[in-house]
Design a protein around this motif. Structure first.
Motif, PDB file in Angstrom:
ATOM      1  N   UNK A  97       1.074  -1.038   0.074  1.00  0.00           N
ATOM      2  CA  UNK A  97      -0.114   0.069   0.040  1.00  0.00           C
ATOM      3  C   UNK A  97       0.965   1.173   0.114  1.00  0.00           C
ATOM      4  N   UNK A  98       0.271   2.187  -0.168  1.00  0.00           N
ATOM      5  CA  UNK A  98       0.682   3.683  -0.410  1.00  0.00           C
ATOM      6  C   UNK A  98       1.932   3.597  -1.051  1.00  0.00           C
ATOM      7  N   UNK A  99       1.881   3.292  -2.340  1.00  0.00           N
ATOM      8  CA  UNK A  99       2.984   3.349  -3.331  1.00  0.00           C
ATOM      9  C   UNK A  99       3.226   4.822  -3.581  1.00  0.00           C
ATOM     10  N   UNK A 100       4.485   5.206  -3.350  1.00  0.00           N
ATOM     11  CA  UNK A 100       5.089   6.627  -3.512  1.00  0.00           C
ATOM     12  C   UNK A 100       6.315   6.566  -4.498  1.00  0.00           C
ATOM     13  N   UNK A 101       6.174   7.649  -5.474  1.00  0.00           N
ATOM     14  CA  UNK A 101       7.310   8.066  -6.138  1.00  0.00           C
ATOM     15  C   UNK A 101       8.191   8.740  -5.345  1.00  0.00           C
ATOM     16  N   UNK A 102       9.350   8.470  -5.348  1.00  0.00           N
ATOM     17  CA  UNK A 102      10.653   9.554  -4.762  1.00  0.00           C
ATOM     18  C   UNK A 102      11.255  10.244  -5.533  1.00  0.00           C
ATOM     19  N   UNK A 103      11.770   9.838  -6.834  1.00  0.00           N
ATOM     20  CA  UNK A 103      12.329  10.618  -7.662  1.00  0.00           C
ATOM     21  C   UNK A 103      11.438  10.971  -9.058  1.00  0.00           C
ATOM     22  N   UNK A 104      11.875  11.940  -9.779  1.00  0.00           N
ATOM     23  CA  UNK A 104      11.103  12.534 -10.951  1.00  0.00           C
ATOM     24  C   UNK A 104      11.957  13.256 -11.903  1.00  0.00           C
ATOM     25  N   UNK A 105      12.823  12.177 -12.721  1.00  0.00           N
ATOM     26  CA  UNK A 105      13.893  12.854 -13.472  1.00  0.00           C
ATOM     27  C   UNK A 105      13.767  11.834 -14.763  1.00  0.00           C
ATOM     28  N   UNK A 106      14.294  12.325 -15.659  1.00  0.00           N
ATOM     29  CA  UNK A 106      14.377  11.612 -16.924  1.00  0.00           C
ATOM     30  C   UNK A 106      15.508  10.937 -17.285  1.00  0.00           C
ATOM     31  N   UNK A 107      16.445  11.053 -16.168  1.00  0.00           N
ATOM     32  CA  UNK A 107      17.665  10.228 -16.286  1.00  0.00           C
ATOM     33  C   UNK A 107      17.215   8.783 -15.483  1.00  0.00           C
TER      34      UNK A 107
END
Length: 464
Positions: A97-107
Motif C-alpha cells: 500500500x501507499x506506493x509513492x514516487x521519490x524521484x522524478x527525473x528523465x535520467x
C-alpha cells in the motif's frame, strides 16, 4: 575517441550481465520474445547498466497457489520502476500500500538501498552524465550526490553503522568493490581482480562484506573482511550464484542461483552450509531483500510475464504479491523497522526535461581548465552559425551565434575555443568545449538550456 566509446559501453554491458550471465546461457526458445532493456531518457538509447539481464526466458507461469503470509508485516520497501515512463525510485509499505514516487527525473534512477536507521536511501543515477551514487530522504527530499568520479559507480550498500557505503565502480578500469564515507570522502578500493566483483552487502556486525565474483570462472559468492582481507569462498557450483544478501540477524545469506536451470531463490548459513532452495519457478527470480525480522524475503520475478515484487516467508509457506502493473517493478530493498506510511507521499516535482541546468561554478565553460564536456566538435555540425550548440540559449532564450576561434590542447585533451554572441549582448563570450570527454553539459552562467529535443539531438550526435 572510438576506443573510449567501446570501452564505456562494454563496461556497462558487463555490469548488467554480472548478475546471472556469467556462465553459458541456456538456448532461448525462438517463440519467446526477449525482455526489453531499460531505456535511459537522456539519449534515447539503451543504457544497459540500468537493467538486470535475464538468464533465461520461459513461458510465464501463474503465481504459485500458496497461502498469503499471515505474519504481521513491518517496514517499507523501496524499489525501482518504469511505471511512469522512466526508471525511478519508489517506496511502498511492506503490504504493497501507499506506493509513492521519490524521484522524478528523465535520467535513470536505480538500485535503492536503505540506511540502517531508515532515514536515508542511497541509489544510482546518471542524471549528471555518469552513473553516480546519490542519497535521498525516504520522503524524496534532500537529494545529495555522494560520488564524483568520471566512471560507473553503482550498486550501493550501507554499512550497519551508517558511516560508509560499499559500491561497485570501474574507475580503475575494472568492476571492483569500493567503500566511501557517507560524507563523500575517503573512497577505498577493497578488491583488485581482473574478474568482476559485484553486489556487495554488509554483515550486520559490520565486519564482513559478502559479494559476487567471477574470479573462479563462473559467478560464485564470497565474503571478505571490511578492509578487503581474509577472502572466503561460500559457494562452489557449476551454476551461477549471485546477489547475496545477509539476513538482519546475521545467521543466513539469501542469494540467487541457477542450479536447477532457472534463476531461483536460495538460502544458506553465513558460513555457506545448510543450503535451502526457497523457490522453484521456471522464470526469473532476482534481487532478494530481507525483512527486518529476518522471517521474510522480498524479491522480483517475471513469473507472470513482467517483473513484479513478491515477498515469501523463509519457511516457504506464504507468498504475497505486492505489485501488479504492466510495467517493470524490481530491485526491492526492505527497510529497517519503520512504521507504515498512512498515505502516499506527494508527487515529487519534475526535473528539467532536458536535464541541463545552470552550473554553479562561475568559471564553467569560460576557462580552458573548466571546459564544457560534451564530447563533440562544433565544427562537425552543419553550416548554420548556431548549429554547433543547439541546446544552449542566451539568458532570455535568445538563439546564439558561434564562431570557432582556435583549437588548443589542455591536460592532454583537445578543446575548441568558441566565440558566442546573442541578441542584446554587450560583448561576445569566449567558451571552451572539451571535444573528447563525455559529460552531461550544464549551461554556463548567463546562459539557459534549449529545448529537450535539441539537447537530445546534440547528445546523440556526440555519441554516434
Amino acid at each position: 575517441m572510438e576506443q573510449k566509446k567501446t570501452f564505456l559501453f562494454s563496461t556497462l554491458l558487463l555490469i548488467s550481465l554480472g548478475i546471472n550471465a556469467c556462465v553459458p546461457q541456456p538456448e532461448i526458445p525462438t517463440e519467446e520474445p526477449e525482455q526489453a532493456p531499460g531505456i535511459i531518457r537522456l539519449t534515447e538509447t539503451p543504457r544497459i547498466w540500468a537493467t538486470i539481464a535475464p538468464d533465461n526466458v520461459a513461458t510465464p507461469s501463474p503465481t504459485p497457489t500458496v497461502r498469503r503470509i499471515s505474519a504481521q508485516l513491518q517496514g517499507r520497501i523501496a524499489f525501482q520502476s518504469d511505471r511512469d515512463g522512466s526508471l525511478e525510485i519508489y517506496v511502498m509499505n511492506a503490504d504493497g500500500t501507499a506506493v509513492s514516487r521519490l524521484t522524478n527525473n528523465p535520467a535513470v534512477d536505480v538500485f535503492p538501498d536503505w540506511s540502517p536507521k531508515g532515514d536515508k536511501i542511497s541509489f544510482t543515477s546518471d542524471r549528471d552524465g555518469y552513473p553516480d551514487i546519490f542519497i535521498i530522504n525516504p520522503d524524496g527530499t534532500n537529494l545529495t550526490k555522494l560520488t564524483q568520479a568520471a566512471a560507473n559507480d553503482v550498486l550501493p550498500s550501507w554499512s550497519p553503522d551508517g558511516e560508509k557505503i560499499a559500491f561497485v565502480s570501474d574507475r580503475d578500469g575494472n568492476d571492483e568493490i569500493y567503500t566511501i564515507r557517507t560524507d563523500g570522502n575517503n573512497p577505498v578500493r577493497l578488491t583488485n581482480e581482473p574478474a568482476q566483483d559485484l553486489f556487495p552487502d554488509w554483515s550486520p556486525d559490520g565486519e564482513w562484506i559478502v559479494f559476487t565474483s567471477t574470479r573462479d570462472v563462473n559467478s560464485e559468492i564470497y565474503k571478505m573482511r571490511k578492509d578487503g582481507g581474509e577472502l572466503i569462498r561460500l559457494t562452489d557450483d557449476p551454476a551461477a550464484d549471485s546477489n547475496p544478501v545477509w539476513s538482519p540477524d546475521g545467521t543466513r545469506i539469501a542469494f540467487i542461483s541457477r542450479r536447477d536451470g532457472f534463476a531461483n531463490l536460495f538460502m544458506m548459513k553465513a558460513d555457506g552450509s545448510d543450503l535451502i532452495q526457497l523457490t522453484h519457478y521456471k522464470s526469473i527470480v532476482e534481487v532478494p531483500s530481507w525483512s527486518p525480522d529476518s522471517q521474510m524475503i522480498a524479491f522480483a520475478s517475471d513469473m507472470e510475464g513482467n517483473r513484479d515484487i513478491f515477498i515469501i516467508s523463509v519457511n516457504g509457506t506464504g507468498l504475497n504479491r505486492l505489485t501488479d502493473l504492466p510495467q517493470e517493478d524490481f530491485y526491492p530493498s526492505w527497510s529497517p523497522q519503520l512504521g507504515f506510511l498512512e498515505a502516499s507521499l506527494p508527487e515529487p516535482s519534475a526535473a528539467p526535461e532536458g536535464v541541463c541546468v545552470n552550473s554553479e561554478d562561475s568559471s564553467y565553460g569560460f576557462s580552458p581548465e573548466n571546459p564544457i564536456k560534451i564530447g563533440f566538435d562544433p565544427r562537425d555540425e552543419d553550416t548554420t552559425e548556431n548549429a554547433c550548440l543547439p541546446w544552449l540559449l542566451g539568458p532570455q532564450g535568445q538563439v546564439i551565434n558561434t564562431s570557432l576561434l582556435d583549437e588548443i590542447r589542455v591536460n592532454g585533451s583537445k578543446l575548441c575555443k568558441v566565440s558566442v554572441t546573442y541578441e542584446n549582448q554587450d560583448a561576445a563570450d569566449i567558451l571552451y568545449f572539451d571535444v573528447f570527454n563525455y559529460e552531461q553539459p550544464k549551461a554556463p552562467r548567463s546562459y539557459t538550456c534549449g529545448s529537450p529535443l535539441e539537447y537530445l539531438k546534440a547528445i546523440t550526435a556526440a555519441l554516434y
